[in-house]
Design an enzyme around this catalytic site. Structure first.
Site, PDB file in Angstrom:
ATOM      1  N   ARG A 116     -31.879  31.250 -30.509  1.00 17.64           N
ATOM      2  CA  ARG A 116     -30.692  30.438 -30.803  1.00 17.64           C
ATOM      3  C   ARG A 116     -31.036  29.197 -31.622  1.00 17.64           C
ATOM      4  O   ARG A 116     -30.332  28.876 -32.569  1.00 17.64           O
ATOM      5  CB  ARG A 116     -29.993  30.053 -29.487  1.00 17.64           C
ATOM      6  CG  ARG A 116     -28.759  29.149 -29.620  1.00 17.64           C
ATOM      7  CD  ARG A 116     -27.826  29.517 -30.752  1.00 17.64           C
ATOM      8  NE  ARG A 116     -27.431  30.908 -30.786  1.00 17.64           N
ATOM      9  CZ  ARG A 116     -26.956  31.532 -31.839  1.00 17.64           C
ATOM     10  NH1 ARG A 116     -26.843  30.882 -33.005  1.00 17.64           N
ATOM     11  NH2 ARG A 116     -26.611  32.790 -31.787  1.00 17.64           N
ATOM     12  N   LYS A 183     -23.075  -2.548 -50.007  1.00 14.49           N
ATOM     13  CA  LYS A 183     -21.730  -1.983 -50.023  1.00 14.49           C
ATOM     14  C   LYS A 183     -20.694  -3.085 -49.800  1.00 14.49           C
ATOM     15  O   LYS A 183     -21.041  -4.262 -49.642  1.00 14.49           O
ATOM     16  CB  LYS A 183     -21.626  -0.882 -48.966  1.00 14.49           C
ATOM     17  CG  LYS A 183     -22.601   0.281 -49.233  1.00 14.49           C
ATOM     18  CD  LYS A 183     -22.607   1.282 -48.109  1.00 14.49           C
ATOM     19  CE  LYS A 183     -21.378   2.180 -48.120  1.00 14.49           C
ATOM     20  NZ  LYS A 183     -21.384   3.127 -49.251  1.00 14.49           N
ATOM     21  N   GLU A 218     -22.743  -1.253 -54.749  1.00 18.34           N
ATOM     22  CA  GLU A 218     -21.482  -0.519 -54.825  1.00 18.34           C
ATOM     23  C   GLU A 218     -20.446  -1.370 -55.551  1.00 18.34           C
ATOM     24  O   GLU A 218     -20.300  -2.559 -55.257  1.00 18.34           O
ATOM     25  CB  GLU A 218     -20.993  -0.197 -53.410  1.00 18.34           C
ATOM     26  CG  GLU A 218     -19.663   0.528 -53.354  1.00 18.34           C
ATOM     27  CD  GLU A 218     -19.174   0.690 -51.922  1.00 18.34           C
ATOM     28  OE1 GLU A 218     -19.588   1.665 -51.272  1.00 18.34           O
ATOM     29  OE2 GLU A 218     -18.404  -0.176 -51.456  1.00 18.34           O
ATOM     30  N   ASP A 241     -17.642   3.499 -57.051  1.00 16.47           N
ATOM     31  CA  ASP A 241     -17.023   4.099 -55.869  1.00 16.47           C
ATOM     32  C   ASP A 241     -15.513   4.242 -56.013  1.00 16.47           C
ATOM     33  O   ASP A 241     -14.819   3.296 -56.380  1.00 16.47           O
ATOM     34  CB  ASP A 241     -17.348   3.239 -54.642  1.00 16.47           C
ATOM     35  CG  ASP A 241     -17.024   3.943 -53.348  1.00 16.47           C
ATOM     36  OD1 ASP A 241     -17.298   5.156 -53.248  1.00 16.47           O
ATOM     37  OD2 ASP A 241     -16.498   3.294 -52.425  1.00 16.47           O
TER      38      ASP A 241
END
Length: 318
Positions: A116, A183, A218, A241
């Site tokens: 598995r 960011k 960004e 972005d």
């Protein structure tokens, strides 16, 4: 040291380097611990004779790109070194539904214990590699590279990014430690993009990391793009972005005019990365703008597993 590992690696395809192999081993050991705890595989131990030998054949139940074969081989080896694996195909190969592409044989108890986890990793990695390869094919003829992101399953960062590389993609930063990405929230907290970059440079200088750790910023507006250019040569890449606007979700038609304006402003002065609204339907339109890189979180956060089964038959008894 892992701290200085580059943000973009060469494609892995037929092998893993020693560092990546160690990281993948951690994933496998954690997966086995999750499955077995202290009592082990009770189903196999209680119902399968210890001297039983078996063979399992790997069957692709979807068309796609194979990935995780080497990882699966590691799973079987860690569970029992008497399990022997043989492949007729390799990581990165295109496979058709209905194709048998390898087998594993040895003690049946061990084979069933490892089954598995090996399949889970192969199926997830195969799904990521398949989607990545489809995007890579979509941008053929353009310079844009397809990048993954940090939107990976917790604990599976190296496995997910290995799968992307196998599919022909390029790895973005591995984590928060090997690349600075400033960011919108960092900009808000620092006061401005310029302040964030200046603080970052001072910090890297203090830590002896200046020039060793790349910096990406960004941008969401054309004014931010212009501000980013004033920060050269301190920054290495500009992310553009959400400058791709969806016009028609059904057809995948997008408006790339803002992205094109941003690229015209940048004019090749710094590496560029487009992000936001990147799908199989839109990615070629984005690549046509001439952007250097296109990143897609969907490669790993919305993966559809490549369906693979392991058909087991009894060989003999010892």
């Amino acid at each position: 040291s892992h701290l200085f590992r580059q943000a973009s690696f060469p494609p892995f395809f037929d092998h893993m380097d020693a560092f990546t192999r160690k990281e993948v081993e951690k994933v496998i050991v954690a997966g086995l611990e999750e499955d077995l705890k202290s009592l082990g595989d009770l189903s196999s131990k209680s119902s399968v004779p210890v001297d039983c030998l078996a063979q399992g054949r790997f069957l692709a139940k979807d068309d796609g790109t194979l990935a995780g074969l080497e990882v699966a081989e590691m799973v079987f080896a860690i569970v029992d070194d008497e399990l022997k694996v043989s492949w007729t195909m390799k990581d990165g190969d295109a496979v058709k539904k209905g194709t048998y592409f390898g087998y594993v044989e040895g003690p049946a108890q061990s084979l069933l214990t490892a089954e598995r986890l090996a399949l889970n990793l192969m199926q997830r990695m195969g799904g990521i590699a398949t989607q990545t390869n489809r995007m890579v094919q979509q941008v053929k003829g353009y310079k844009a590279k397809i990048l993954d992101t940090r939107k990976t399953a917790p604990g599976l960062r190296y496995v997910d990014k290995l799968a992307c590389a196998i599919g022909g993609g390029t790895n973005h930063r591995m984590g928060l430690y090997d690349m600075v990405m400033i960011k919108d929230n960092h900009v808000t907290a620092a006061g401005s993009l310029t302040k964030a970059v200046k603080k970052t440079c001072a910090y890297l200088e203090k830590k002896g990391l200046k020039g060793k750790i790349p910096i990406e910023v960004e941008t969401r507006t054309l004014d931010e793009v212009k501000e980013a250019l004033t920060l050269l040569p301190d920054i290495d890449r500009v992310m553009l972005d959400n400058m791709v606007v969806m016009v028609d979700a059904k057809t995948g038609k997008v408006d790339t005019s803002m992205l094109e304006k941003a690229l015209k402003i940048i004019d090749g002065k710094v590496a560029t990365e487009a992000s936001g609204n990147i799908t199989l339907q839109t990615v070629r339109q984005v690549a046509a703008t001439g952007v250097d890189m296109i990143s897609s979180g969907a490669l790993t956060h919305s993966v559809t597993a490549l369906d693979i089964s392991l058909k087991i038959k009894l060989l003999s008894k010892i």
